[in-house]
Scaffold this active site. Structure first.
Site, short mmCIF file in Angstrom:
data_model
loop_
_atom_site.label_atom_id
_atom_site.label_comp_id
_atom_site.label_asym_id
_atom_site.label_seq_id
_atom_site.Cartn_x
_atom_site.Cartn_y
_atom_site.Cartn_z
N TRP A 53 -11.09 -1.94 -8.06
CA TRP A 53 -9.63 -1.70 -8.16
C TRP A 53 -9.12 -2.23 -9.51
O TRP A 53 -8.24 -1.65 -10.12
CB TRP A 53 -8.87 -2.44 -7.05
CG TRP A 53 -9.02 -1.97 -5.63
CD1 TRP A 53 -9.19 -2.77 -4.53
CD2 TRP A 53 -8.94 -0.62 -5.09
NE1 TRP A 53 -9.25 -2.03 -3.38
CE2 TRP A 53 -9.10 -0.71 -3.68
CE3 TRP A 53 -8.78 0.63 -5.68
CZ2 TRP A 53 -9.08 0.42 -2.86
CZ3 TRP A 53 -8.76 1.75 -4.85
CH2 TRP A 53 -8.92 1.64 -3.48
N ASP B 274 -5.93 -5.07 -5.41
CA ASP B 274 -5.76 -3.67 -4.98
C ASP B 274 -4.44 -3.08 -5.45
O ASP B 274 -4.31 -1.88 -5.66
CB ASP B 274 -5.81 -3.55 -3.44
CG ASP B 274 -6.76 -4.50 -2.75
OD1 ASP B 274 -7.02 -5.58 -3.31
OD2 ASP B 274 -7.22 -4.18 -1.65
N ARG C 206 -15.21 -4.20 -4.24
CA ARG C 206 -14.12 -3.21 -4.30
C ARG C 206 -12.93 -3.75 -5.08
O ARG C 206 -12.25 -3.01 -5.77
CB ARG C 206 -13.73 -2.74 -2.90
CG ARG C 206 -12.85 -1.52 -2.94
CD ARG C 206 -12.86 -0.68 -1.69
NE ARG C 206 -12.25 -1.29 -0.54
CZ ARG C 206 -12.90 -1.73 0.53
NH1 ARG C 206 -14.22 -1.60 0.58
NH2 ARG C 206 -12.28 -2.26 1.54
N THR D 92 -9.90 -15.23 -1.08
CA THR D 92 -10.32 -13.87 -0.75
C THR D 92 -9.81 -13.48 0.62
O THR D 92 -9.54 -14.33 1.47
CB THR D 92 -11.86 -13.72 -0.81
OG1 THR D 92 -12.16 -12.32 -0.91
CG2 THR D 92 -12.55 -14.31 0.42
N ASP E 286 0.80 -1.23 0.00
CA ASP E 286 0.00 0.00 0.00
C ASP E 286 0.83 1.27 0.00
O ASP E 286 0.28 2.37 0.08
CB ASP E 286 -0.95 0.00 1.20
CG ASP E 286 -2.07 -1.01 1.01
OD1 ASP E 286 -2.62 -1.07 -0.10
OD2 ASP E 286 -2.39 -1.74 1.96
N GLY F 18 -6.31 -19.06 -5.93
CA GLY F 18 -6.92 -17.78 -5.61
C GLY F 18 -7.76 -17.91 -4.35
O GLY F 18 -8.28 -18.99 -4.06
N1 GLY Z 1 -6.84 -1.97 -0.16
C1 GLY Z 1 -7.61 -2.42 0.93
C2 GLY Z 1 -9.07 -2.26 0.74
O1 GLY Z 1 -9.54 -1.94 -0.34
O2 GLY Z 1 -9.76 -2.45 1.73
#
Ligand code: GLY
Length: 392
Positions: free
Chosen positions: A247, A171, A243, A231, A110, A229
């Site tokens: 992303w 993300d 989300r 989650t 991040d 894969g």
């Molecule tokens: N990047 C972490 C989230 O979207 O919660």
């Protein structure tokens, strides 16, 4: 083999009123009013990731989210020219410096969200050389998370932790732009190569055949083979976290900007269709796209805002003759208008009600969150003017 996108729902073909400049101006004015109420409380600290009980607690260097506050301050500065926003954003550079000096919460991909929206902005918008140096230090840390055998940037945690090695997450598509920027800035092509490789592995393994996405995917760091894969924040390993899909839309559209690889906007298009085809009646997604109206699930307004930014970025790339352009423009108008009318302005802090941070861990459910606020503001800014995205 290129797989055709799902056919887009006919509801996006029905003409929609344009988002007029006066509507956008009013929406932005609403955002600025809300930011101004928060500004005095967050000059040396940051709003936390989500606003529990209507208030963002003040935090410092605890999460992946602090850059969204400075991102909003820079947006506000660009829109108004008012130096009060710039002064706070510049003051907060101290925190981003200390984070690096003391290595606080930097064992994460991040770093892109954190340092693009604080330091790269300060450098690009005002020529702040100290901010440039900080962003380059962050980029180097991000680069060290790249495993050349697996071809991916490790999402979280210690690089020597076998349980975390080789795990990439969707993300990260929004974090690799820090590497592209650092490559351009320094001439170090290794940064670019890592970013290109990661995006290509993300396209290959995080995106499923039907253009839904895994949130995370493990690669074997010893032989580079794909493992599985799963989650982290979605409903299940086989569902599609809303989300994460957003992303992906935004990240693959940006990928084209950095690589010129035309398969990436096509991928963004396929992800977009999957996303848009699963929106409920008010066009604001549930927190996982597996849900339908019957499930009475929470929305995630932050995913909706991110998807709008991604779709707007995609529109910049698609040819003017693309037959689906009008439908995409309609989709943007439908989502942003519904966000503004039905989800904007909670009674206290934040811009968008009804975000979901991490449902499974009972974090930030039905609350404003800082990235939802940021991307809502970004969406309004990018729809109202010619604007260079902070993730470019
Ligand atoms: N990047 C972490 C989230 O979207 O919660």
């Amino acid at each position: 083999m290129t797989i055709a996108p799902e056919m887009l729902d006919a509801r996006y073909s029905a003409p929609q009123p344009d988002l007029s400049q006066s509507w956008l101006r009013e929406a932005i004015a609403g955002v600025l009013t809300q930011l101004d109420t928060m500004l005095p409380r967050f000059t040396t600290t940051f709003p936390a990731a989500s606003a529990s009980a209507g208030r963002y607690p003040a935090v410092e260097k605890v999460d992946w989210t602090e850059g969204f506050w400075t991102g909003m301050l820079w947006l506000a500065w660009e829109v108004t020219g008012d130096d009060k926003y710039r002064a706070v954003a510049e003051g907060l550079l101290d925190s981003f410096e200390e984070r690096l000096d003391k290595q606080i919460k930097v064992d994460t991909h991040d770093l892109g969200f954190l340092y693009l929206l604080s330091c790269v902005n300060a450098w690009k918008l005002t020529g702040n050389i100290r901010a440039r140096d900080l962003a380059l230090r962050a980029a180097e840390l991000l680069y060290r998370r790249f495993n050349a055998t697996a071809g991916v940037i490790q999402a979280w945690g210690d690089l020597n932790d076998p349980a975390r090695q080789g795990r990439m997450i969707i993300d990260c598509n929004l974090n690799v732009p820090l590497l592209f920027w650092a490559a351009d800035e320094t001439g170090n092509s290794a940064y670019r190569e890592a970013a290109v490789r990661h995006l290509s592995q993300a396209a290959r393994y995080l995106v499923r055949e039907d253009a839904s996405t895994f949130h995370t995917f493990y690669m074997d760091i010893h032989n580079g083979q794909p493992l599985r894969g799963d989650t982290h924040q979605g409903f299940s390993d086989s569902s599609c976290w809303a989300r994460g899909q957003a992303w992906g839309i935004y990240g693959f559209a940006l990928g084209f900007h950095h690589t010129g690889d035309t398969t990436q906007p096509e991928l963004a298009r396929r992800l977009t269709h999957y996303f848009l085809n699963r929106l409920p009646e008010d066009y604001v997604c549930y927190w996982d796209l597996v849900f339908t109206a019957r499930d009475n699930a929470c929305r995630d307004t932050s995913a909706a805002a991110i998807a709008v930014c991604g779709l707007a970025e995609l529109l910049k790339i698609l040819p003017l003759t693309d037959p689906l352009r009008p439908a995409y423009v309609n989709a943007i108008a439908l989502i942003i208008r519904n966000l503004s009318t039905h989800y904007f302005a909670p009674p206290q802090d934040g811009l968008l009600r009804e975000g979901v941070y991490n449902f499974g861990r009972n974090m930030g459910i039905n609350e404003p969150n800082l990235w939802g606020d940021y991307f809502y503001f970004e969406a309004l800014v990018r729809l109202s003017r010619v604007w260079t995205p902070y993730f470019c």
